[in-house]
Scaffold this motif. Sequence first.
Motif, mmCIF file in Angstrom:
data_model
loop_
_atom_site.group_PDB
_atom_site.id
_atom_site.type_symbol
_atom_site.label_atom_id
_atom_site.label_comp_id
_atom_site.label_asym_id
_atom_site.label_seq_id
_atom_site.Cartn_x
_atom_site.Cartn_y
_atom_site.Cartn_z
ATOM 1 N N VAL A 1 -80.906 16.032 13.057
ATOM 2 C CA VAL A 1 -81.734 16.147 11.836
ATOM 3 C C VAL A 1 -81.587 14.897 10.985
ATOM 4 C CG1 VAL A 1 -82.034 17.426 9.662
ATOM 5 C CG2 VAL A 1 -81.582 18.653 11.817
ATOM 6 N N LEU A 2 -80.314 14.565 10.668
ATOM 7 C CA LEU A 2 -80.072 13.352 9.875
ATOM 8 C C LEU A 2 -78.598 12.979 9.969
ATOM 9 C CD1 LEU A 2 -78.616 13.891 6.780
ATOM 10 C CD2 LEU A 2 -80.777 15.051 6.478
ATOM 11 N N SER A 3 -78.327 11.730 9.612
ATOM 12 C CA SER A 3 -76.942 11.273 9.592
ATOM 13 C C SER A 3 -76.633 10.659 8.241
ATOM 14 C CB SER A 3 -76.712 10.231 10.688
ATOM 15 O OG SER A 3 -76.705 10.865 11.956
ATOM 16 N N PHE B 1 -75.899 22.401 12.053
ATOM 17 C CA PHE B 1 -74.597 22.126 12.676
ATOM 18 C C PHE B 1 -74.128 20.748 12.226
ATOM 19 C CE2 PHE B 1 -71.284 23.013 15.515
ATOM 20 C CZ PHE B 1 -71.020 21.906 16.302
ATOM 21 N N PHE B 2 -72.954 20.715 11.607
ATOM 22 C CA PHE B 2 -72.373 19.456 11.115
ATOM 23 C C PHE B 2 -71.305 18.981 12.088
ATOM 24 C CE2 PHE B 2 -73.749 18.280 6.952
ATOM 25 C CZ PHE B 2 -74.163 19.432 6.310
ATOM 26 N N VAL B 3 -71.312 17.667 12.329
ATOM 27 C CA VAL B 3 -70.196 17.035 13.041
ATOM 28 C C VAL B 3 -69.724 15.867 12.175
ATOM 29 C CG1 VAL B 3 -69.396 15.929 15.160
ATOM 30 C CG2 VAL B 3 -71.234 17.637 15.261
ATOM 31 N N LEU C 1 -70.759 25.337 11.852
ATOM 32 C CA LEU C 1 -72.102 25.924 11.906
ATOM 33 C C LEU C 1 -72.355 26.536 10.531
ATOM 34 C CD1 LEU C 1 -74.389 26.475 14.030
ATOM 35 C CD2 LEU C 1 -73.306 28.715 14.405
ATOM 36 N N VAL C 2 -73.482 26.164 9.904
ATOM 37 C CA VAL C 2 -73.744 26.616 8.532
ATOM 38 C C VAL C 2 -75.138 27.216 8.446
ATOM 39 C CG1 VAL C 2 -72.234 24.834 7.571
ATOM 40 C CG2 VAL C 2 -74.734 24.418 7.680
ATOM 41 N N ARG C 3 -75.379 27.964 7.369
ATOM 42 C CA ARG C 3 -76.707 28.505 7.132
ATOM 43 C C ARG C 3 -77.610 27.421 6.570
ATOM 44 N NH1 ARG C 3 -73.434 32.361 6.841
ATOM 45 N NH2 ARG C 3 -73.969 34.456 7.541
ATOM 46 N N ARG C 4 -78.805 27.336 7.054
ATOM 47 C CA ARG C 4 -79.760 26.432 6.411
ATOM 48 C C ARG C 4 -80.075 27.000 5.027
ATOM 49 N NH1 ARG C 4 -83.634 22.737 7.995
ATOM 50 N NH2 ARG C 4 -83.450 23.195 10.231
ATOM 51 N N ALA C 5 -79.983 26.163 4.022
ATOM 52 C CA ALA C 5 -80.224 26.605 2.643
ATOM 53 C C ALA C 5 -81.409 25.840 2.068
ATOM 54 C CB ALA C 5 -78.979 26.357 1.800
ATOM 55 N N ARG C 6 -81.981 26.439 1.035
ATOM 56 C CA ARG C 6 -83.009 25.743 0.234
ATOM 57 C C ARG C 6 -82.199 24.952 -0.815
ATOM 58 N NH1 ARG C 6 -85.345 28.003 -4.116
ATOM 59 N NH2 ARG C 6 -84.794 30.139 -3.491
ATOM 60 N N MET C 7 -81.970 23.649 -0.528
ATOM 61 C CA MET C 7 -81.026 22.881 -1.321
ATOM 62 C C MET C 7 -81.528 22.615 -2.740
ATOM 63 S SD MET C 7 -78.512 22.637 0.679
ATOM 64 C CE MET C 7 -77.412 21.396 -0.010
ATOM 65 N N VAL C 8 -80.630 22.722 -3.684
ATOM 66 C CA VAL C 8 -80.930 22.372 -5.083
ATOM 67 C C VAL C 8 -80.979 20.840 -5.160
ATOM 68 C CG1 VAL C 8 -80.006 22.394 -7.429
ATOM 69 C CG2 VAL C 8 -79.829 24.450 -5.981
ATOM 70 N N ALA D 1 -72.576 24.283 -0.677
ATOM 71 C CA ALA D 1 -72.926 23.712 0.626
ATOM 72 C C ALA D 1 -72.281 22.340 0.783
ATOM 73 C CB ALA D 1 -74.455 23.615 0.746
ATOM 74 N N ASP D 2 -72.774 21.592 1.758
ATOM 75 C CA ASP D 2 -72.322 20.216 1.997
ATOM 76 C C ASP D 2 -70.799 20.169 2.194
ATOM 77 O OD1 ASP D 2 -72.452 17.052 0.237
ATOM 78 O OD2 ASP D 2 -72.893 17.496 2.326
ATOM 79 N N GLU D 3 -70.172 18.993 1.919
ATOM 80 C CA GLU D 3 -68.709 18.914 2.013
ATOM 81 C C GLU D 3 -68.143 19.276 0.648
ATOM 82 O OE1 GLU D 3 -69.136 14.128 2.066
ATOM 83 O OE2 GLU D 3 -67.127 14.878 2.525
HETATM 84 C C1 LIG Z 1 -75.393 14.580 7.084
HETATM 85 C C2 LIG Z 1 -75.049 14.206 5.693
HETATM 86 O O1 LIG Z 1 -76.020 14.667 4.736
HETATM 87 C C3 LIG Z 1 -75.919 15.937 4.242
HETATM 88 O O2 LIG Z 1 -75.208 16.750 4.691
HETATM 89 C C4 LIG Z 1 -76.755 16.337 3.055
HETATM 90 N N1 LIG Z 1 -77.567 17.519 3.443
HETATM 91 C C5 LIG Z 1 -77.217 18.829 3.409
HETATM 92 C C6 LIG Z 1 -78.303 19.546 3.845
HETATM 93 C C7 LIG Z 1 -78.475 20.998 4.014
HETATM 94 N N2 LIG Z 1 -79.743 21.429 4.199
HETATM 95 C C8 LIG Z 1 -79.979 22.729 4.371
HETATM 96 N N3 LIG Z 1 -78.996 23.657 4.415
HETATM 97 C C9 LIG Z 1 -77.704 23.281 4.235
HETATM 98 N N4 LIG Z 1 -76.719 24.226 4.311
HETATM 99 C C10 LIG Z 1 -77.397 21.907 4.006
HETATM 100 C C11 LIG Z 1 -76.048 21.526 3.774
HETATM 101 N N5 LIG Z 1 -74.952 21.223 3.565
HETATM 102 C C12 LIG Z 1 -79.304 18.600 4.097
HETATM 103 N N6 LIG Z 1 -78.806 17.380 3.854
#
Ligand SMILES: CCOC(=O)Cn1cc(-c2ncnc(N)c2C#N)cn1
Length: 313
Positions: A14-16, A31-33, A100-107, A238-240
Motif C-alpha cells: 500500500v505504502l512505505s 499489515f505492517f512490517v 495485522l491491524v484493522r483498516r481505519a478511517r484515519m483522522v 493507530a499507527d506506531e
Molecule cells: C507505513 C507508514 O505510514 C503509516 O503507517 C501511516 N498510515 C497509517 C494508515 C492506516 N490506514 C488505515 N487504517 C489504519 N489502521 C492505519 C494505521 N495505522 C495509513 N497510513
Amino acid sequence: MANEVPALGGLPHVLSGKVRDLYDAGDDRLFFVASDRISAFDHVLASTIPDKGKVLTQISLFWFDHLREIVPNHLITASIDSYPPALRAYRDQLQGRSMLVRRARMVPVECVARGYLSGSGWKDYQRDGAVCGIKLPAGLRESDRLPEPIFTPAAKNHTGHDENIGFDAVVAAVGAPLAEHLRELTLRIYAKASEHAESKGLILADTKFEFGFVPGSDLHGTLAAHGQAADGDVLVLADEVLTPDSSRYWLASGYAPGGAQPSFDKQFVRDYLLSIRWNQQPPAPALPDEVVAQTRAKYLQAFELLTGQPLKV
Ligand SMILES: CCOC(=O)Cn1cc(-c2ncnc(N)c2C#N)cn1
C-alpha cells in the motif's frame, strides 16, 4: 506507475514510510512490517540497525496493552500463527516486527502532546512565544518542562515535515466535538505514558499519535464507552505508539534544560553524521559498525527500560 515494492505473500503493497511498509491484507485489514531502516535529519541512512524494527513493533504492542483501559486500538494480532496463511511462509522475516491491524478511517490530524519545549515547538516558541496558538510564559529555555502538557496538532504532510496547526484548524477539519475529544484523549494518554516513562528514568518530552475510526462491531463490543461516533464507529489508537521514532525520549539523569537534549536512541548516529560534516543531501552515508552496534544497544535498552523485559531477538 507500477508499484516498486513487491507484494508480500500476495498482499499488495500500500505504502512505505521511512521505516515501515504497509500492505493490504483484505477484509478491511492492513499489515505492517517494521524494517531495520533508520532515518536521521529526515534522510533514511544507507545502514540498517539490526533488530530496530522488532524493538519499535514490540514497544507499540507494549503501549497498546498498557493503554487499553484508556483507549482501544487498531491491533488485530501480532501472532504469525493468526496471520493470513500465505504470510506464515515468511515467519523468519516477520517474527516480532509485524502486526495485522484493522483498516481505519484515519483522522487527518497528527495528534501531538508536548510536556517539554523542543524541536518545532521550540522553534515556534522562539518566533511567536506560543506553540500552535497556545501562549506560553516568557523566558522559557529550550527543553524546559512546560507548566503543563499541551496539545500541539500538526497537519499530515506525507512528503516533508508536518506543519503545526492551531486548535481552530482541527475544529475546521473534524468538527468541535471530535477536536475536543482528540485533545483530551491525546493529553490523557500522554500523562499516563510520561508517568510510566519517568518511573523508568526516562523523560517523554513529546509524542505523536494517530487515531482512526473502525466499525464498532469490529471491536468485540467491548468499547462502546470510548469515542463512539454517531454512526457507531469507534475511535481507536493507530499507527506506531510511543516509539522512539514517534516520540522524544530523554534520559532523566542527564536532563539539562537550556539546549537540545541528547536523543536517547539516535544521538550516536547524529554525532557521527555531524562529525563527518555530511551536507545532509543524498546519498545518505553508511554508518561505521561501532555506531551501528552502539545504536542497536540503545534500542534494546529503550525496550528494556520501558517494558522491564529484555527483547526476544
Ligand atoms: C507505513 C507508514 O505510514 C503509516 O503507517 C501511516 N498510515 C497509517 C494508515 C492506516 N490506514 C488505515 N487504517 C489504519 N489502521 C492505519 C494505521 N495505522 C495509513 N497510513
